[in-house]
Design a protein around this motif. Structure first.
Motif, PDB file in Angstrom:
ATOM      1  N   GLU A 116      36.850  42.244  32.989  1.00 44.67           N
ATOM      2  CA  GLU A 116      37.467  42.736  34.595  1.00 44.67           C
ATOM      3  C   GLU A 116      38.181  41.269  35.011  1.00 44.67           C
ATOM      4  N   VAL A 117      39.307  41.456  35.438  1.00 41.15           N
ATOM      5  CA  VAL A 117      40.078  40.334  35.804  1.00 41.15           C
ATOM      6  C   VAL A 117      39.994  40.139  37.531  1.00 41.15           C
ATOM      7  N   ALA A 118      39.583  39.109  37.910  1.00 42.23           N
ATOM      8  CA  ALA A 118      39.389  38.754  39.197  1.00 42.23           C
ATOM      9  C   ALA A 118      40.719  38.934  40.025  1.00 42.23           C
ATOM     10  N   HIS A 120      43.743  38.437  42.191  1.00 44.66           N
ATOM     11  CA  HIS A 120      44.690  37.225  42.375  1.00 44.66           C
ATOM     12  C   HIS A 120      46.186  37.656  42.933  1.00 44.66           C
ATOM     13  N   GLU A 121      46.844  36.726  43.249  1.00 41.85           N
ATOM     14  CA  GLU A 121      48.284  36.651  43.668  1.00 41.85           C
ATOM     15  C   GLU A 121      49.153  37.484  42.726  1.00 41.85           C
ATOM     16  N   GLY A 122      50.245  38.061  43.180  1.00 39.10           N
ATOM     17  CA  GLY A 122      51.041  38.656  42.046  1.00 39.10           C
ATOM     18  C   GLY A 122      51.207  40.188  41.995  1.00 39.10           C
ATOM     19  N   GLU A 123      51.708  40.657  40.822  1.00 38.64           N
ATOM     20  CA  GLU A 123      51.927  41.878  40.387  1.00 38.64           C
ATOM     21  C   GLU A 123      51.299  42.372  38.885  1.00 38.64           C
ATOM     22  N   GLU A 124      51.199  43.334  38.454  1.00 37.33           N
ATOM     23  CA  GLU A 124      50.756  44.008  37.266  1.00 37.33           C
ATOM     24  C   GLU A 124      51.483  45.006  36.855  1.00 37.33           C
ATOM     25  N   PHE A 125      51.992  45.207  35.722  1.00 33.86           N
ATOM     26  CA  PHE A 125      52.561  46.705  35.378  1.00 33.86           C
ATOM     27  C   PHE A 125      52.136  46.713  33.876  1.00 33.86           C
ATOM     28  N   GLY A 126      52.019  48.155  33.415  1.00 32.69           N
ATOM     29  CA  GLY A 126      51.480  48.679  32.188  1.00 32.69           C
ATOM     30  C   GLY A 126      51.978  49.801  31.820  1.00 32.69           C
ATOM     31  N   HIS A 127      52.243  49.801  30.389  1.00 29.11           N
ATOM     32  CA  HIS A 127      52.865  50.969  30.074  1.00 29.11           C
ATOM     33  C   HIS A 127      52.023  51.532  28.785  1.00 29.11           C
ATOM     34  N   VAL A 128      51.574  52.713  28.903  1.00 33.42           N
ATOM     35  CA  VAL A 128      50.432  53.317  27.526  1.00 33.42           C
ATOM     36  C   VAL A 128      51.394  53.585  26.618  1.00 33.42           C
ATOM     37  N   LEU A 129      51.149  52.924  25.486  1.00 33.72           N
ATOM     38  CA  LEU A 129      52.083  53.500  24.486  1.00 33.72           C
ATOM     39  C   LEU A 129      51.516  54.520  23.435  1.00 33.72           C
ATOM     40  N   SER A 130      50.264  54.380  23.424  1.00 30.97           N
ATOM     41  CA  SER A 130      49.351  55.637  22.589  1.00 30.97           C
ATOM     42  C   SER A 130      47.966  55.769  23.266  1.00 30.97           C
ATOM     43  N   THR A 132      44.768  57.482  25.693  1.00 32.74           N
ATOM     44  CA  THR A 132      44.679  57.558  27.303  1.00 32.74           C
ATOM     45  C   THR A 132      43.876  56.343  27.955  1.00 32.74           C
ATOM     46  N   VAL A 133      44.003  55.729  28.811  1.00 35.60           N
ATOM     47  CA  VAL A 133      43.133  54.924  29.687  1.00 35.60           C
ATOM     48  C   VAL A 133      42.917  55.039  30.908  1.00 35.60           C
ATOM     49  N   LEU A 134      41.788  54.259  31.442  1.00 34.89           N
ATOM     50  CA  LEU A 134      41.416  54.675  32.658  1.00 34.89           C
ATOM     51  C   LEU A 134      41.749  53.050  33.411  1.00 34.89           C
ATOM     52  N   LEU A 135      42.427  53.108  34.466  1.00 40.00           N
ATOM     53  CA  LEU A 135      42.944  51.692  35.091  1.00 40.00           C
ATOM     54  C   LEU A 135      41.810  51.742  36.256  1.00 40.00           C
ATOM     55  N   HIS A 136      40.871  50.831  36.078  1.00 42.01           N
ATOM     56  CA  HIS A 136      39.989  50.474  37.309  1.00 42.01           C
ATOM     57  C   HIS A 136      40.463  49.511  38.349  1.00 42.01           C
ATOM     58  N   ILE A 137      40.644  49.820  39.587  1.00 40.86           N
ATOM     59  CA  ILE A 137      41.268  48.686  40.507  1.00 40.86           C
ATOM     60  C   ILE A 137      40.404  48.961  41.662  1.00 40.86           C
ATOM     61  N   GLY A 138      39.160  47.761  41.622  1.00 47.84           N
ATOM     62  CA  GLY A 138      38.476  48.083  42.870  1.00 47.84           C
ATOM     63  C   GLY A 138      37.439  49.040  42.581  1.00 47.84           C
ATOM     64  N   LEU A 139      37.323  50.059  43.560  1.00 47.05           N
ATOM     65  CA  LEU A 139      36.652  51.222  43.613  1.00 47.05           C
ATOM     66  C   LEU A 139      37.127  52.424  42.937  1.00 47.05           C
ATOM     67  N   ASN A 140      38.540  52.298  42.928  1.00 41.01           N
ATOM     68  CA  ASN A 140      39.430  53.409  42.260  1.00 41.01           C
ATOM     69  C   ASN A 140      39.642  53.336  40.955  1.00 41.01           C
ATOM     70  N   GLY A 155      44.859  42.770  44.230  1.00 44.56           N
ATOM     71  CA  GLY A 155      44.276  42.054  45.328  1.00 44.56           C
ATOM     72  C   GLY A 155      42.657  42.212  45.092  1.00 44.56           C
ATOM     73  N   VAL A 156      42.331  43.299  44.047  1.00 41.73           N
ATOM     74  CA  VAL A 156      40.593  43.368  44.062  1.00 41.73           C
ATOM     75  C   VAL A 156      40.603  43.348  42.479  1.00 41.73           C
ATOM     76  N   GLY A 157      39.224  43.222  41.950  1.00 44.38           N
ATOM     77  CA  GLY A 157      39.144  43.059  40.488  1.00 44.38           C
ATOM     78  C   GLY A 157      39.426  44.343  39.864  1.00 44.38           C
ATOM     79  N   HIS A 158      39.869  44.226  38.419  1.00 44.32           N
ATOM     80  CA  HIS A 158      40.669  45.224  37.912  1.00 44.32           C
ATOM     81  C   HIS A 158      40.435  45.380  36.468  1.00 44.32           C
ATOM     82  N   TYR A 159      40.353  46.305  35.634  1.00 44.08           N
ATOM     83  CA  TYR A 159      40.238  46.219  34.122  1.00 44.08           C
ATOM     84  C   TYR A 159      40.770  47.651  33.532  1.00 44.08           C
ATOM     85  N   LEU A 160      41.224  47.699  32.401  1.00 50.35           N
ATOM     86  CA  LEU A 160      41.274  48.843  31.568  1.00 50.35           C
ATOM     87  C   LEU A 160      39.856  49.440  30.732  1.00 50.35           C
TER      88      LEU A 160
END
Length: 179
Positions: A116-118, A120-130, A132-140, A155-160
């Motif tokens: 899990e990434v704490a 932070h400021e900024g932005e994140e982008f991802g593209h799934v090449l193969s 299926t993943v679940l992107l967890h952003i806070g409670l969503n 702006g909240v903790g997140h992980y794949l």
């Protein structure tokens, strides 16, 4: 060294017209044009004035910079396997922490996840090449399939995580660098 070409590149980088630069240096637009085309050479005093108008000085102007590497091969990448989490992180651009953004290639085994990434400021982008993943952003949680992308402000903790029965591969880019 082509002084005129270097002055022109600096002027363009600073979003200045020849006239704006000339006004800053109390010179004529025509003289700036001649310098940029290497038709004439400025005196040292005039060159110092021009460089001041461009926000630099003689030392930095004449300091030869090394070519910045643009294309990176697999040999340039650094790989770290996290067996307990079921993932492999590939830093595909070496020393990306010094850049404005940091891309990684994430391989998630079935049932695997990233740490899990704490927030932070900024932005994140991802593209799934193969896979299926679940992107967890806070409670969503968002399901992202092969060929789909995600983009968010972290702006909240997140992980794949990978809930599937096959591995998944994702290009993940963060700005500022956090990986």
């Amino acid at each position: 060294m082509k002084i005129g070409e270097k002055i022109k590149n600096l002027r363009i980088k600073n979003s200045l017209t020849q006239e704006e630069l000339a006004n800053r240096c109390e010179l004529t637009k025509g003289f700036i044009s001649q310098i940029e085309r290497d038709l004439t050479s400025p005196s040292i005093a005039t060159l110092v004035d021009i460089l001041e108008g461009l926000g630099t000085d003689l030392k930095d102007f004449f300091n030869e910079t090394t070519e910045e590497k643009i294309v990176f091969s697999k040999e340039d990448a650094f790989e770290k396997v996290h067996e307990e989490q079921g993932n492999t992180i590939n830093w595909i651009i070496p020393n990306a922490q010094k850049n404005a953004m940091e891309p990684i290639l994430v391989e998630l085994q079935p049932g695997g996840r990233t740490k899990e990434v704490a927030p932070h400021e900024g932005e994140e982008f991802g593209h799934v090449l193969s896979g299926t993943v679940l992107l967890h952003i806070g409670l969503n949680t968002h399901k992202v399939r092969k060929g789909e992308s995600f983009y968010y402000k972290p702006g909240v903790g997140h992980y794949l995580s990978n809930p599937g029965k096959t591995s998944a591969t994702v290009i993940w880019v963060s700005t500022p660098p956090i990986f």
